[in-house]
Write an enzyme that holds these catalytic residues in place. Structure first.
Site: not given
Ligand code: GAL
Length: 672
Positions: A154, A355, A306, A148-149
């Site tokens: 590091c 939440k 997303e 994810n993203e």
């Molecule tokens: C994104 C992330 C998700 C969630 C979302 C909330 O950056 O991939 O898991 O946290 O933001 O807006």
């Protein structure tokens, strides 16, 4: 990849609800009603999938995949490497990231593991292969969502060693490296590769070549980790398709490089809709630039992996989206070349950090909830317009967006260290072009630019010799180039080009840089024009370059300060093409007439001509989308477009026919 439908769905995290079969039951019902046909499954489910080292718990996932499939919902199966379980961090501390100050992080949060760690790689590989052997051949699994993203960096010893190896491979000898970084300055010569350390706040942070190469290395190492994940799956399922979710103007990874290694590009969009400081059209234009970047990194339809159907919970002010705006945002995405629109997340979490972040299904679990209703409406619309799925976009104009250039530009210690507003510069050109109805894609210095008619190079501070050659040939063969101030200044290791600049292009542009003056915030220099196409007066700000005319024709000149009379905008004919030079930054409105003139000269057709304020146009294959960002109806080319609505036109027999006109989404809190 065949695209017979537009994909619609969300991140689905059923691992948070395994003790609530009623909720899991309702999920399937509500997905069907909302037209959901894909979910990204199990992105952060590692602790449920492998509660103890080597003990896998997969039955819940098997049953969910089966039920989704039966319900017509395909699966974009995630590798859960974005957040590791506690046992892993405690047993193998090397997986935890070390910050630039050389302090190792504790267990917590997410997206914070070392990409070099052999232990992390091995554990991820085992997990991915377990998923692949159990579910990789399931007919419901159509795509793999790698981690994810990806992001961050590091500085642990493992990463330092990898960095030194990467440098050795790049430069061969330490002498070549010292030369490329001009390390003689302040006696910073490195006697040997083993002396090299990543940039640190309490160590080296002034050698620009080092910092630039560190950024390149971090990008490389992250992509290498991603390939490790991909290949671990493909050892089991050789034809597995993979994607990654990219981020809004993320600086840490060269997405052009990353895109070469995946099957599908996608990104996560969280615009701050309804900000009092900007119109909806301006917010949408900012998002549009990013959609175009993600389309461009592969030159193919992408997914919006997303977006939020309502308010987020992490912006400084998280506003709701007004009724209709979620649909508008989805339509904009498709208009710009997306074949998938997904949300974070399907169902609102009951506790912890997100939440209060909106989701398709809210805490009230109701299907007459406004957010759910609007999401379901978009599901129906996307089904109706599935005829656009898979349509590609024509190459018209391209803006140069090159990660190495951005890294070098922003780190340069030059005329303005207060910020150069690189994105604001890009947006000015981008919006100017888009207002003409011209399709814009983004390219970097490795791209093939031959198919375009217009190339815009804003603040191309780092100009590689080979790319300067490509630009020269492009103009010579009839292309139109627009270049701005602070371009062609340094080479690829950030050494200043000696001789006339913009390097290798002074004859193409017909101008030569003499000096550059920096403006304080709010400070401007009046410029005047004599033609009737550009405004008779405009204000230059940020940086005012003073150039000598060497054949170009001035279109605007400075009208004050000691450099009054020097050119501020020029045009030059070179070979069969033209090259424009913009020597300062103007107010955003200036770029609309500028590009009206340039596009007309470059033969870039605009349809439907001048648009009313608030209506945006986007072309996709044979289709032209008109998007109304206003809360009131807009009439364009004889068609009334609903408030926040979209109309789609198709090119037929030289004319445009409206093939879809979306109905208004209405909602009122009164009388329910
Ligand atoms: C994104 C992330 C998700 C969630 C979302 C909330 O950056 O991939 O898991 O946290 O933001 O807006």
């Amino acid at each position: 990849m065949p695209h017979s439908v537009l994909r619609y769905g969300a991140d689905y995290n059923p691992d948070q609800w395994l003790d609530r079969p009623d909720i899991l039951e309702q999920d399937i019902e509500l997905m069907k009603k909302a037209g959901v046909n894909v979910v990204s499954l199990g992105i952060f489910a590692w602790a449920t999938l492998e509660p103890e080292e080597g003990r896998f718990n997969l039955d819940w996932m098997r049953s969910i995949i089966d039920r989704l499939y039966e319900a017509g919902v395909s699966i974009d199966l995630a590798t859960p490497s974005g957040a590791r379980p506690a046992w892993l961090a405690h047993k193998y501390p090397e997986v935890l990231r070390v910050n630039a100050d050389r302090k190792r992080q504790l267990f917590g949060e997410r997206h914070n593991h070392c990409y070099t760690s052999p232990v992390y790689r091995e554990k991820v590989r085992r997990m991915n292969q377990t998923l692949a052997s159990n579910f990789g051949r399931h007919p419901g699994v159509i795509m793999w969502h790698l981690s994810n993203e990806y992001g961050g960096e590091c500085h642990c010893e493992l990463c330092q060693e990898a960095f030194r190896g990467w440098l050795k491979n790049k430069y061969g000898t330490i002498e070549a490296l010292n030369k490329a970084w001009n390390a003689k300055f302040w006696s910073h010569d490195y006697p040997d590769f083993s002396y090299i350390e990543s940039p640190a706040p309490h160590g080296e942070h002034t050698v620009h070549g080092l910092k630039l190469d560190w950024k390149r290395f971090v990008s490389h190492q992250t992509i290498d980790f991603m390939k490790w994940e991909r290949d671990s799956i493909r050892e089991i399922v050789p034809d597995a398709k993979v994607c990654v979710n990219m981020m809004y103007f993320y600086n840490g990874i060269d997405y052009f490089e990353m895109a070469k290694e995946i099957d599908l590009a996608s990104w996560d969009a969280y615009p701050t809709w309804h900000k009092p400081s900007e119109t909806l059209e301006q917010t949408a234009a900012d998002t549009a630039l990013m959609h175009d970047l993600i389309y461009s990194v592969k030159g193919e339809p992408f997914w919006l992996m997303e977006n939020c159907p309502g308010p987020t919970n992490w912006q400084s002010i998280s506003k709701t989206k007004k009724p209709g705006v979620n649909i508008l945002a989805g339509m904009q995405t498709v208009a710009q070349g997306a074949d998938g629109v997904l949300y974070f997340q399907w169902r609102q979490s009951q506790g912890s950090s997100e939440k209060f972040h909106a989701a398709v299904v809210s805490h009230d679990c109701r299907e007459d909830n406004r957010i759910y209703m609007e999401c379901a409406e978009l599901g129906r619309i996307l089904k109706d317009i599935s005829f656009v799925a898979g349509e590609k976009r024509e190459k018209q104009a391209a803006i140069v967006y090159d990660w190495s250039n951005k890294w070098a530009l922003e780190d340069a210690q030059g005329p303005r260290n207060k910020g150069l507003g690189y994105k604001q510069e890009l947006l000015r050109h981008y919006t100017g072009l888009r207002r003409q109805g011209v399709d814009v894609q983004l390219v970097n210095q490795d791209s093939d630019i031959s198919g375009y008619r217009l190339i815009v190079a804003p603040m191309l501070y780092m100009l590689r010799e080979d790319f300067a050659g490509k630009l020269r040939a492009f103009v010579e063969n009839g292309g139109t180039l627009v270049m701005t101030y602070w371009s062609g200044v340094v080479n690829e290791t950030d050494l200043c080009w000696l001789g006339d600049t913009p390097h290798q292009l002074t004859d193409v542009l017909g101008v030569r840089r003499m000096e550059i003056d920096a403006m304080y915030d709010g400070e401007t220099r009046r410029c005047v024009g004599e033609g009737d196409e550009l405004p008779s007066s405009a204000q230059g700000c940020l940086l005012c370059e003073v150039a000598a005319l060497e054949g170009a024709m001035p279109l605007m000149v400075y009208d004050e300060d000691y450099f009054a009379g020097a050119p501020a905008v020029t045009v030059n004919t070179f070979g069969k093409g033209k090259a424009y030079y913009v020597a300062t930054r103007f107010e955003p409105e200036f770029y609309v007439p500028l590009y009206r003139m340039i596009c007309r000269d470059a033969g870039q057709s605009a349809w439907p001509g001048d648009l009313p304020e608030g209506v945006m146009v986007s072309r996709r294959g044979a289709y032209t989308f008109l998007l109304n960002t206003l809360p009131s109806a807009a009439g364009v080319v004889g068609v009334e477009i609903a408030p926040y609505g979209t109309a789609i036109f198709r090119e037929e027999d030289g004319g445009m026919t409206c093939v879809y006109n979306q109905k208004e989404f209405k909602w009122s809190p009164v009388g329910r």
